[in-house]
Every structure is written in structure tokens, then in C-alpha cells.
Design an enzyme around this catalytic site. Structure first.
Site, short mmCIF file in Angstrom:
data_model
loop_
_atom_site.label_atom_id
_atom_site.label_comp_id
_atom_site.label_asym_id
_atom_site.label_seq_id
_atom_site.Cartn_x
_atom_site.Cartn_y
_atom_site.Cartn_z
N ASP A 1 -0.51 6.48 5.53
CA ASP A 1 -1.49 5.61 4.89
C ASP A 1 -2.72 5.48 5.78
OD1 ASP A 1 -1.58 2.07 3.99
OD2 ASP A 1 -2.52 3.81 3.02
N HIS A 2 -3.91 5.67 5.21
CA HIS A 2 -5.18 5.51 5.94
C HIS A 2 -5.24 6.34 7.22
CE1 HIS A 2 -7.01 2.52 3.35
NE2 HIS A 2 -5.85 1.90 3.30
#
Ligand SMILES: O=C(COP(=O)(O)O)N(O)CCCCOP(=O)(O)O
Ligand code: NA
Ligand SMILES: [Zn+2]
Length: 283
Positions: free
Chosen positions: A81-82
Site C-alpha cells: 500500500d502506498h
């Protein structure tokens, strides 16, 4: 036996539901989330931020997820994520992640395209899916003025060009959500979502879903959101349950006596989210 996120999201897009991108922060989050998804017969995207990887340790992440998915019958992807750089993305791919987000949304458009294109070429060459972001998802919610909306929300025409030039499997869009706890009521720009989906019939991702009213998330799913990221709601469920336990029994010191109930609280919350997204029995 992890699957690429693209497979999970392609089916969701075709059949009009969304799949949770649920963040894991420790053992109890992983166990609560995977047990809930299995009991609901739901596909699942397990995800770790870079902060969570630092906290847990990437070898532990891989080891725990391998243990969690060894006998599972539901499709599970493990997603970064990210992701903030090509290097971190490659580290996760080398360790066995089946999907990565490269978040270049805070760079100028051309820089975002260049970085994402490079990641897509590398990831797709080894069957790993890629999510990117266009537009700025707020860090903390404050009322965004109209002109700011155009400056920060995803532009539909830019989104078409972005996807054509990068080849990403899923696009995170900015339509009024923010990470973490909202100050005011988030107002989602459903017209903008409709416009983007009409131009790009591909999996779209909603970040910052904690604190968004259930009916608004359901409406966003109906309008074409196929992945919904949730972290804060599970963190709050875990923490609030543990506080309750200590209110009742302040002298507890065996972590299983409070982390266990915390895990159960996460599991219950995950089941609520799966119902909201419509992914029950879609495994
Ligand atoms: O979109 C979301 C979830 O947003 P939400 O928390 O509002 O549900 N996410 O992408 C999760 C972001 C997790 C950030 O974690 P760190 O604190 O470890 O950096
Ligand atoms: Na939020
Ligand atoms: Zn996010």
C-alpha cells in the site's frame, strides 16, 4: 498461493462489487481479517503500508501471510500500500508480494507517469499487479473548496491519458475521501466518479474509507469503485475493545487476554465491511 490483485479486481469490475484492501498492522489484524473473509467466502486483498513493513519486518509479513493462506480456499492478494519508490516496490516483489501500489500522486503528472510506467514494466514482467494514484487523497479531512477540488481531485481526462500511458491494473482516484479520522462529514464527488468510470471501465480504488458513511461507500461501489481501502476503522475497533477490557480488568497483564478480544473486534468489523462492499460469496 497468493493471486495477482488484477484477477480479483477484474471479476469485481465485471460483476459490480468491491473487494476490501484491508491493512495489516500485526498478527491479530491478519488473523481477524483472514478469518472474517473466509467465513464470508469473500476474496481478499491484504495490504501493508511501508510503516507496517518497518514495524512487522518483511520476512515476518511474508511468513505470517504464508501461514494464513496455506489452506485457504478464497483468493488472496498481498499488496504493498502506498509504495513510495521503485526500490521499495522491487523489494516487495522480490519477497513475494502479488501486487504493489506505486503512489506518485504528489509528483507532477509527467513524473507520476514516468515512475508508474517503470514499475508496471517490472511488475508485469513477473505477473505482479500494479495500482497507482492520480489526484490527491487528503491526509486529514478539511472542507475542500471548489477550485481546490479541481486542483486536487482526479481529472477524468487526465485519468484516461494516465492509464493509457502506464498500463496500470487499478487506479486510486481522489473524489473527497481522506486517510484517517474525518473532522467534518466527507462529501464524495459522485458525479466525478461517474464521469471517470464512463471513460475508464477499469477497476477503480477508493482510499480513506474509514469514517465514510456506509451508504456513501455503497453508492460509490454501485458507481464503479472495485477496491476499498480500510485501516483506521479496524485500528479503532481493536483499540476500543482493549480499552474496554482494561476498564473491566485493569490488572490484566497476559496480552492474550486483551489482544484476543481485540482480534475478535477486528473480525466483526471486517464482516461488516465485506457486507457493505458486496463481496460476500464472491470468492
Ligand atoms: O486508504 C487507506 C485507508 O484509509 P482509512 O484509514 O481512512 O481507512 N490506506 O491506504 C491505508 C493507509 C495506511 C497508512 O498506514 P501507516 O500509518 O502505516 O502509514
Ligand atoms: Na478515512
Ligand atoms: Zn490510502
Amino acid at each position: 498461493n497468493l493471486v495477482p490483485m488484477a484477477e480479483i479486481l477484474k471479476k469485481a469490475n465485471k460483476e459490480g462489487y468491491a473487494v476490501g484492501g484491508f491493512n495489516i498492522n500485526n498478527l491479530e489484524f491478519l488473523q481477524g481479517i483472514i478469518e472474517a473473509a473466509e467465513e464470508m467466502n469473500s476474496p481478499l486483498i491484504l495490504q501493508t503500508s511501508e510503516g507496517a513493513i518497518k514495524y512487522i519486518g518483511i520476512d515476518y509479513v511474508i511468513g505470517m501471510v504464508e501461514a494464513a493462506t496455506k489452506n485457504t480456499t478464497i483468493p488472496v492478494a498481498l499488496h504493498l500500500d502506498h509504495g513510495s519508490s521503485f526500490e521499495v516496490v522491487m523489494k516487495c516483489i522480490r519477497h513475494g508480494y502479488s501486487s504493489v501500489m506505486i503512489d506518485g500522486s504528489h509528483y507532477p503528472f509527467e513524473e507520476n507517469v514516468r515512475l508508474v510506467k517503470k514499475v508496471v514494466e517490472a511488475a508485469h514482467s513477473v505477473g505482479v499487479s500494479v495500482e497507482a494514484e492520480l489526484g490527491k487523497i487528503g491526509g486529514t479531512e478539511d472542507n475542500v473548496s471548489v477550485d481546490e477540488k479541481d486542483a486536487t481531485y482526479t481529472d477524468p481526462d487526465e485519468a484516461v491519458e494516465f492509464v493509457e500511458r502506464t498500463g496500470v491494473d487499478a487506479l486510486a482516484i481522489a473524489i473527497g475521501t481522506a486517510h484517517g479520522v474525518y473532522k467534518g462529514k466527507p462529501e464524495l464527488d459522485f458525479d466525478r466518479l461517474t464521469d471517470i468510470k464512463s471513460k475508464l471501465d477499469m477497476p477503480l480504488v477508493l482510499h480513506g474509507a474509514s469514517g465514510v458513511p456506509t451508504e456513501d461507500v455503497e453508492k460509490a461501489v454501485k458507481l464503479g469503485i472495485n477496491k476499498v481501502n480500510v485501516n483506521t476503522d479496524f485500528q479503532q475497533a481493536f483499540t476500543e475493545r482493549i480499552k474496554e477490557i482494561f476498564d473491566e480488568k485493569p490488572d490484566l497483564y497476559d496480552p492474550r487476554k486483551y489482544c484476543g478480544p481485540g482480534r475478535d473486534a477486528i473480525k466483526a468489523k471486517v464482516k461488516e465491511k465485506i457486507k457493505m462492499l458486496g463481496s460476500q460469496n464472491k470468492a
